[in-house]
Design a protein around this motif. Structure first.
Motif, PDB file in Angstrom:
ATOM      1  N   ALA A 127      -2.040  -4.362   3.283  1.00  0.00           N
ATOM      2  CA  ALA A 127      -1.152  -3.523   4.085  1.00  0.00           C
ATOM      3  C   ALA A 127      -1.629  -3.457   5.525  1.00  0.00           C
ATOM      4  CB  ALA A 127      -1.070  -2.118   3.487  1.00  0.00           C
ATOM      5  N   GLY A 128      -2.962  -3.403   5.718  1.00  0.00           N
ATOM      6  CA  GLY A 128      -3.498  -3.349   7.068  1.00  0.00           C
ATOM      7  C   GLY A 128      -3.242  -4.621   7.844  1.00  0.00           C
ATOM      8  N   PHE A 129      -3.469  -5.769   7.212  1.00  0.00           N
ATOM      9  CA  PHE A 129      -3.201  -7.034   7.888  1.00  0.00           C
ATOM     10  C   PHE A 129      -1.726  -7.152   8.259  1.00  0.00           C
ATOM     11  CE2 PHE A 129      -1.514 -11.319   7.608  1.00  0.00           C
ATOM     12  CZ  PHE A 129      -2.190 -11.914   8.665  1.00  0.00           C
ATOM     13  N   GLU A 130      -0.845  -6.805   7.330  1.00  0.00           N
ATOM     14  CA  GLU A 130       0.583  -6.937   7.592  1.00  0.00           C
ATOM     15  C   GLU A 130       1.032  -6.007   8.715  1.00  0.00           C
ATOM     16  OE1 GLU A 130       2.832  -9.083   6.316  1.00  0.00           O
ATOM     17  OE2 GLU A 130       1.243 -10.091   5.207  1.00  0.00           O
ATOM     18  N   SER A 131       0.390  -4.853   8.857  1.00  0.00           N
ATOM     19  CA  SER A 131       0.715  -3.958   9.976  1.00  0.00           C
ATOM     20  C   SER A 131       0.297  -4.581  11.301  1.00  0.00           C
ATOM     21  CB  SER A 131       0.024  -2.604   9.783  1.00  0.00           C
ATOM     22  OG  SER A 131       0.512  -1.939   8.636  1.00  0.00           O
ATOM     23  N   MET A 132      -0.883  -5.200  11.331  1.00  0.00           N
ATOM     24  CA  MET A 132      -1.372  -5.826  12.550  1.00  0.00           C
ATOM     25  C   MET A 132      -0.471  -6.966  13.009  1.00  0.00           C
ATOM     26  SD  MET A 132      -3.006  -8.797  13.704  1.00  0.00           S
ATOM     27  CE  MET A 132      -3.732  -9.502  12.224  1.00  0.00           C
ATOM     28  N   THR A 133       0.113  -7.699  12.056  1.00  0.00           N
ATOM     29  CA  THR A 133       0.916  -8.862  12.436  1.00  0.00           C
ATOM     30  C   THR A 133       2.133  -8.504  13.279  1.00  0.00           C
ATOM     31  OG1 THR A 133       2.201  -8.800  10.368  1.00  0.00           O
ATOM     32  CG2 THR A 133       0.226 -10.186  10.404  1.00  0.00           C
ATOM     33  N   LEU A 134       2.549  -7.245  13.251  1.00  0.00           N
ATOM     34  CA  LEU A 134       3.675  -6.854  14.088  1.00  0.00           C
ATOM     35  C   LEU A 134       3.321  -6.990  15.563  1.00  0.00           C
ATOM     36  CD1 LEU A 134       4.907  -3.730  12.096  1.00  0.00           C
ATOM     37  CD2 LEU A 134       5.807  -6.065  12.033  1.00  0.00           C
ATOM     38  N   CYS A 172       6.688  -4.361   3.143  1.00  0.00           N
ATOM     39  CA  CYS A 172       6.430  -4.625   1.717  1.00  0.00           C
ATOM     40  C   CYS A 172       5.030  -4.238   1.276  1.00  0.00           C
ATOM     41  CB  CYS A 172       6.677  -6.096   1.415  1.00  0.00           C
ATOM     42  SG  CYS A 172       8.394  -6.596   1.634  1.00  0.00           S
ATOM     43  N   ALA A 173       4.009  -4.700   1.997  1.00  0.00           N
ATOM     44  CA  ALA A 173       2.635  -4.427   1.571  1.00  0.00           C
ATOM     45  C   ALA A 173       2.331  -2.932   1.676  1.00  0.00           C
ATOM     46  CB  ALA A 173       1.656  -5.240   2.404  1.00  0.00           C
ATOM     47  N   TYR A 174       2.850  -2.297   2.720  1.00  0.00           N
ATOM     48  CA  TYR A 174       2.651  -0.847   2.879  1.00  0.00           C
ATOM     49  C   TYR A 174       3.320  -0.081   1.744  1.00  0.00           C
ATOM     50  CZ  TYR A 174       3.182   3.875   4.726  1.00  0.00           C
ATOM     51  OH  TYR A 174       3.170   5.242   4.879  1.00  0.00           O
ATOM     52  N   ASP A 175       4.567  -0.415   1.453  1.00  0.00           N
ATOM     53  CA  ASP A 175       5.299   0.294   0.394  1.00  0.00           C
ATOM     54  C   ASP A 175       4.626   0.097  -0.961  1.00  0.00           C
ATOM     55  OD1 ASP A 175       7.142   1.158   2.237  1.00  0.00           O
ATOM     56  OD2 ASP A 175       8.697  -0.285   1.672  1.00  0.00           O
ATOM     57  N   ALA A 176       4.172  -1.121  -1.233  1.00  0.00           N
ATOM     58  CA  ALA A 176       3.521  -1.394  -2.510  1.00  0.00           C
ATOM     59  C   ALA A 176       2.208  -0.624  -2.615  1.00  0.00           C
ATOM     60  CB  ALA A 176       3.276  -2.895  -2.665  1.00  0.00           C
ATOM     61  N   TYR A 177       1.448  -0.568  -1.524  1.00  0.00           N
ATOM     62  CA  TYR A 177       0.196   0.202  -1.538  1.00  0.00           C
ATOM     63  C   TYR A 177       0.470   1.675  -1.805  1.00  0.00           C
ATOM     64  CZ  TYR A 177      -3.862   2.777   0.091  1.00  0.00           C
ATOM     65  OH  TYR A 177      -4.908   3.664   0.163  1.00  0.00           O
ATOM     66  N   GLN A 178       1.462   2.224  -1.109  1.00  0.00           N
ATOM     67  CA  GLN A 178       1.770   3.644  -1.278  1.00  0.00           C
ATOM     68  C   GLN A 178       2.219   3.938  -2.707  1.00  0.00           C
ATOM     69  OE1 GLN A 178       0.157   4.721   1.628  1.00  0.00           O
ATOM     70  NE2 GLN A 178       1.670   6.336   1.470  1.00  0.00           N
ATOM     71  N   ALA A 179       3.002   3.034  -3.279  1.00  0.00           N
ATOM     72  CA  ALA A 179       3.522   3.257  -4.626  1.00  0.00           C
ATOM     73  C   ALA A 179       2.458   3.063  -5.696  1.00  0.00           C
ATOM     74  CB  ALA A 179       4.703   2.316  -4.890  1.00  0.00           C
ATOM     75  N   GLY A 183      -3.292   6.969  -0.467  1.00  0.00           N
ATOM     76  CA  GLY A 183      -4.568   7.376   0.105  1.00  0.00           C
ATOM     77  C   GLY A 183      -4.679   6.937   1.548  1.00  0.00           C
ATOM     78  N   TYR A 184      -4.833   7.912   2.452  1.00  0.00           N
ATOM     79  CA  TYR A 184      -4.838   7.604   3.885  1.00  0.00           C
ATOM     80  C   TYR A 184      -6.081   6.839   4.322  1.00  0.00           C
ATOM     81  CZ  TYR A 184      -5.887   8.201   8.791  1.00  0.00           C
ATOM     82  OH  TYR A 184      -6.267   7.962  10.080  1.00  0.00           O
ATOM     83  N   PHE A 185      -7.271   7.306   3.978  1.00  0.00           N
ATOM     84  CA  PHE A 185      -8.494   6.740   4.546  1.00  0.00           C
ATOM     85  C   PHE A 185      -8.702   5.288   4.125  1.00  0.00           C
ATOM     86  CE2 PHE A 185      -9.348  11.327   4.794  1.00  0.00           C
ATOM     87  CZ  PHE A 185      -9.668  11.412   6.143  1.00  0.00           C
ATOM     88  N   THR A 186      -8.397   4.976   2.872  1.00  0.00           N
ATOM     89  CA  THR A 186      -8.521   3.588   2.425  1.00  0.00           C
ATOM     90  C   THR A 186      -7.545   2.699   3.191  1.00  0.00           C
ATOM     91  OG1 THR A 186      -9.166   4.334   0.226  1.00  0.00           O
ATOM     92  CG2 THR A 186      -8.439   2.049   0.421  1.00  0.00           C
ATOM     93  N   ARG A 187      -6.331   3.200   3.384  1.00  0.00           N
ATOM     94  CA  ARG A 187      -5.335   2.414   4.135  1.00  0.00           C
ATOM     95  C   ARG A 187      -5.770   2.223   5.575  1.00  0.00           C
ATOM     96  NH1 ARG A 187      -1.450   3.326   7.654  1.00  0.00           N
ATOM     97  NH2 ARG A 187      -1.591   5.595   7.512  1.00  0.00           N
ATOM     98  N   ALA A 188      -6.286   3.270   6.219  1.00  0.00           N
ATOM     99  CA  ALA A 188      -6.701   3.172   7.619  1.00  0.00           C
ATOM    100  C   ALA A 188      -7.830   2.157   7.777  1.00  0.00           C
ATOM    101  CB  ALA A 188      -7.136   4.539   8.133  1.00  0.00           C
ATOM    102  N   PHE A 189      -8.797   2.179   6.866  1.00  0.00           N
ATOM    103  CA  PHE A 189      -9.871   1.186   6.916  1.00  0.00           C
ATOM    104  C   PHE A 189      -9.316  -0.216   6.682  1.00  0.00           C
ATOM    105  CE2 PHE A 189     -13.080  -1.394   4.676  1.00  0.00           C
ATOM    106  CZ  PHE A 189     -14.013  -1.494   5.692  1.00  0.00           C
ATOM    107  N   GLY A 190      -8.305  -0.320   5.828  1.00  0.00           N
ATOM    108  CA  GLY A 190      -7.711  -1.619   5.547  1.00  0.00           C
ATOM    109  C   GLY A 190      -7.107  -2.268   6.780  1.00  0.00           C
ATOM    110  N   VAL A 191      -6.629  -1.472   7.721  1.00  0.00           N
ATOM    111  CA  VAL A 191      -6.078  -2.027   8.963  1.00  0.00           C
ATOM    112  C   VAL A 191      -7.168  -2.778   9.720  1.00  0.00           C
ATOM    113  CG1 VAL A 191      -5.025  -1.480  11.181  1.00  0.00           C
ATOM    114  CG2 VAL A 191      -4.303  -0.245   9.133  1.00  0.00           C
ATOM    115  N   LEU A 192      -8.351  -2.156   9.852  1.00  0.00           N
ATOM    116  CA  LEU A 192      -9.458  -2.796  10.559  1.00  0.00           C
ATOM    117  C   LEU A 192     -10.009  -3.979   9.767  1.00  0.00           C
ATOM    118  CD1 LEU A 192     -11.393   0.370  11.788  1.00  0.00           C
ATOM    119  CD2 LEU A 192      -9.811  -1.067  13.094  1.00  0.00           C
ATOM    120  N   HIS A 193     -10.169  -3.782   8.479  1.00  0.00           N
ATOM    121  CA  HIS A 193     -10.740  -4.826   7.632  1.00  0.00           C
ATOM    122  C   HIS A 193      -9.830  -6.058   7.589  1.00  0.00           C
ATOM    123  CE1 HIS A 193     -12.661  -5.872   3.464  1.00  0.00           C
ATOM    124  NE2 HIS A 193     -13.042  -6.698   4.413  1.00  0.00           N
TER     125      HIS A 193
END
Length: 302
Positions: A127-134, A172-179, A183-193
């Motif tokens: 989800a983090g990688f897919e957010s960055m690609t925007l 897609c990746a964000y929605d699948a992660y949320q569903a 969890g906010y902190f894991t998702r936020a770290f995933g953006v950097l990772h």
């Protein structure tokens, strides 16, 4: 039993080919720019199969039929992407850079290790990688007149197509992660990772190719490379920052008109008779219009 739902995300089978007559400096006056994107391409046949495996596993925890349908459409699109990147990367190795195989070995090991992490960690990375690609899409679309002018149209068109579809499946990746996890902190770290996991090996690959060309130790060439990286980060960093904010979703990011026009031009599941090539001889680089063979691809989920 869930009602069958068809995703609005579509699969386009585009026959991009990269014969050996393509020069790795496909932007002749800007070899540093070409190698920056060549390096990022090298990561895709390792990243995108990982995204597919992670999505497929995560969807087993999802009940929402809309998220399921979009998730399987995401898998179909990413499957098309990494296969085209593999053909492109093979061309690079055949055209003077066999040493790239060592970086590929490192990425294979990296994603093997990453695949042993928890599902929440892996889905957050995706989800983090897919957010960055925007941000990367905005860079490559808005700066196309400057960076792709007089470039080899086969390569420029391939990258533009890929980034347009990254925008199409941005949720897609964000929605699948949320569903599946949340969890906010894991998702936020995933953006950097997720960003670092792709950016760093891509930069290493670009530096390797510039060294092979004898350009890395030329101060003008090195400065040009850093300028392209800085220009890229100028677009990407704001997206990273926003993606890490609580409550942010990729839906908050507006799509460019050029992206919207491309998607309107290729609106349904299809196999194209030939690759749509952008006219890189003109600064406007309008969306190409192509004939296609319509095919049926069923992403409905029961």
């Amino acid at each position: 039993m869930n009602k069958k739902i068809k995703s609005n995300i579509v699969t386009r089978r585009v026959p991009f080919e990269f014969p050996d007559d393509i020069h790795p400096h496909w932007t002749p006056d800007r070899p540093e720019f070409a190698h920056m994107w060549n390096g990022l391409s090298l990561t895709m046949p390792y990243l995108e199969p990982y995204l597919i495996r992670t999505m497929r596993e995560g969807l087993k925890r999802v009940d929402d039929p809309a998220v399921l349908a979009d998730g399987f459409a995401f898998i179909a699109q990413e499957g098309q992407h990494y296969q085209v990147h593999q053909r492109f990367n093979d061309m690079l190795k055949n055209n003077g850079y066999p040493e790239l195989a060592e970086i590929e070995k490192g990425m294979e090991k990296y994603y093997a290790r990453l695949s042993k992490k928890s599902l929440a960690h892996r889905m957050a990375y995706s989800a983090g990688f897919e957010s960055m690609t925007l941000g990367a899409t905005r860079f490559i679309i808005e700066e196309r007149s400057k960076n792709f002018l007089n470039a080899d149209s086969r390569v420029a068109s391939f990258w533009l197509w890929h980034m347009v579809e990254e925008t199409e499946h941005k949720n897609c990746a964000y929605d699948a992660y949320q569903a599946a996890c949340g969890g906010y902190f894991t998702r936020a770290f995933g953006v950097l990772h997720g960003t670092w996991g792709v950016f760093w090996p891509g930069i290493k690959a670009a530096a390797l190719m510039l060294k092979k060309d004898g350009l890395w130790y030329n101060w003008r060439s090195r400065l040009n490379f850093y300028k392209y990286v800085a220009s890229f980060l100028k677009y990407v960093l704001p997206y990273i920052a926003r993606s890490m904010m609580p409550g942010h979703t990729p839906r908050s990011e507006k799509d460019s008109e050029w992206v919207k026009e491309w998607l309107r031009s290729y609106p349904s599941e299809m196999t194209l008779a030939e690759a749509p090539l952008v006219d890189t001889s003109t600064p406007a680089m309008p969306v190409p219009k192509m004939k296609f063979i319509k095919t049926e691809v069923n992403h409905a989920v029961v």
